[in-house]
Design a protein around this motif. Structure first.
Motif, short mmCIF file in Angstrom:
data_model
loop_
_atom_site.label_atom_id
_atom_site.label_comp_id
_atom_site.label_asym_id
_atom_site.label_seq_id
_atom_site.Cartn_x
_atom_site.Cartn_y
_atom_site.Cartn_z
N HIS A 109 1.07 11.02 34.14
CA HIS A 109 0.62 9.62 34.15
C HIS A 109 0.05 9.25 35.52
O HIS A 109 -0.99 8.59 35.62
CB HIS A 109 1.79 8.71 33.78
CG HIS A 109 1.44 7.26 33.77
ND1 HIS A 109 0.64 6.70 32.81
CD2 HIS A 109 1.79 6.26 34.62
CE1 HIS A 109 0.50 5.41 33.06
NE2 HIS A 109 1.18 5.13 34.16
N LEU A 126 -2.83 12.48 29.28
CA LEU A 126 -3.63 12.01 28.14
C LEU A 126 -3.04 10.80 27.43
O LEU A 126 -3.72 10.17 26.63
CB LEU A 126 -3.81 13.14 27.13
CG LEU A 126 -4.61 14.33 27.63
CD1 LEU A 126 -4.58 15.45 26.59
CD2 LEU A 126 -6.02 13.94 27.97
N TRP A 127 -1.79 10.47 27.70
CA TRP A 127 -1.12 9.36 27.03
C TRP A 127 -1.77 8.05 27.44
O TRP A 127 -1.92 7.77 28.62
CB TRP A 127 0.35 9.35 27.42
CG TRP A 127 1.20 8.59 26.47
CD1 TRP A 127 1.46 7.27 26.50
CD2 TRP A 127 1.90 9.11 25.34
NE1 TRP A 127 2.28 6.93 25.47
CE2 TRP A 127 2.56 8.04 24.74
CE3 TRP A 127 2.01 10.37 24.79
CZ2 TRP A 127 3.34 8.20 23.60
CZ3 TRP A 127 2.78 10.52 23.67
CH2 TRP A 127 3.43 9.45 23.08
N PRO A 128 -2.19 7.22 26.49
CA PRO A 128 -2.86 5.97 26.87
C PRO A 128 -1.88 4.98 27.48
O PRO A 128 -0.75 4.83 27.02
CB PRO A 128 -3.42 5.44 25.55
CG PRO A 128 -2.58 6.06 24.50
CD PRO A 128 -2.12 7.40 25.05
N THR A 129 -2.31 4.35 28.54
CA THR A 129 -1.49 3.34 29.21
C THR A 129 -1.76 1.97 28.60
O THR A 129 -2.79 1.77 27.96
CB THR A 129 -1.81 3.30 30.71
OG1 THR A 129 -3.18 2.95 30.86
CG2 THR A 129 -1.54 4.64 31.36
N ARG A 158 -5.34 0.57 26.97
CA ARG A 158 -5.48 0.03 25.62
C ARG A 158 -6.05 -1.38 25.66
O ARG A 158 -6.81 -1.76 24.79
CB ARG A 158 -4.13 0.04 24.91
CG ARG A 158 -3.81 1.39 24.32
CD ARG A 158 -2.54 1.33 23.51
NE ARG A 158 -1.56 2.12 24.26
CZ ARG A 158 -0.35 1.74 24.55
NH1 ARG A 158 0.09 0.57 24.16
NH2 ARG A 158 0.45 2.51 25.22
N SER A 170 3.89 18.93 29.03
CA SER A 170 4.23 17.54 29.31
C SER A 170 3.32 16.95 30.38
O SER A 170 3.00 15.76 30.34
CB SER A 170 5.69 17.41 29.71
OG SER A 170 5.94 18.10 30.92
N THR A 177 10.38 15.31 31.66
CA THR A 177 10.21 13.98 32.25
C THR A 177 9.34 14.03 33.50
O THR A 177 8.54 13.12 33.74
CB THR A 177 11.58 13.35 32.59
OG1 THR A 177 12.30 14.22 33.45
CG2 THR A 177 12.37 13.09 31.34
N LEU A 195 0.25 16.04 28.39
CA LEU A 195 0.51 14.87 27.56
C LEU A 195 0.63 13.60 28.39
O LEU A 195 0.15 12.53 27.99
CB LEU A 195 1.78 15.06 26.74
CG LEU A 195 1.69 16.01 25.56
CD1 LEU A 195 3.05 16.17 24.91
CD2 LEU A 195 0.69 15.49 24.56
N GLY A 196 1.25 13.70 29.55
CA GLY A 196 1.35 12.53 30.44
C GLY A 196 0.00 12.07 30.93
O GLY A 196 -0.24 10.88 31.08
N LEU A 211 5.68 14.32 32.28
CA LEU A 211 5.16 13.06 31.74
C LEU A 211 4.90 12.05 32.86
O LEU A 211 3.87 11.36 32.86
CB LEU A 211 6.14 12.48 30.72
CG LEU A 211 6.27 13.25 29.41
CD1 LEU A 211 7.38 12.64 28.55
CD2 LEU A 211 4.96 13.27 28.66
#
Length: 100
Positions: free
Chosen positions: A21, A79-82, A86, A73, A14, A76-77, A17
């Motif tokens: 972000h 690269l994760w699209p917000t 989007r 993580s 957590t 991944l955090g 991530l």
């Protein structure tokens, strides 16, 4: 004794991530990346030390799971699209209204 080790892994997940972000937000805004990386590094270091101290296995390699979870993580955090990213994506031809 495995419950604290599972908790260390989940906290690393957590934290990675969340700060990943924050890293991506700072990167897109042109701000300093150091606060996000430093905060996650401090948390991950404490978790790895705690894992080394609590590891009941003979090999003592459970700290590798916590450190790998922490690094993966974080990536991944980042690269994760917000939702904002989007929404700002360019429209394709299929998204444009058709002329009558």
């Amino acid at each position: 004794m495995t419950l604290p080790l599972l908790l260390c892994t989940l906290i690393a997940l957590t934290s990675g991530l969340h700060f990943g972000h924050r890293f991506a937000q700072a990167h897109h805004a042109g701000r300093s990346l150091l606060p996000a990386v430093t905060a996650h590094g401090a948390i991950a270091t404490a978790l790895i030390v705690l894992t080394v101290l609590l590891d009941p296995t003979a090999a003592g390699l459970l700290w590798l799971a916590v450190s790998a979870t922490s690094l993966i993580s974080l990536a991944l955090g980042a690269l994760w699209p917000t939702p904002a990213a989007r929404a700002a994506a360019p429209l394709g031809d299929h998204d444009l209204p058709q002329a009558a």
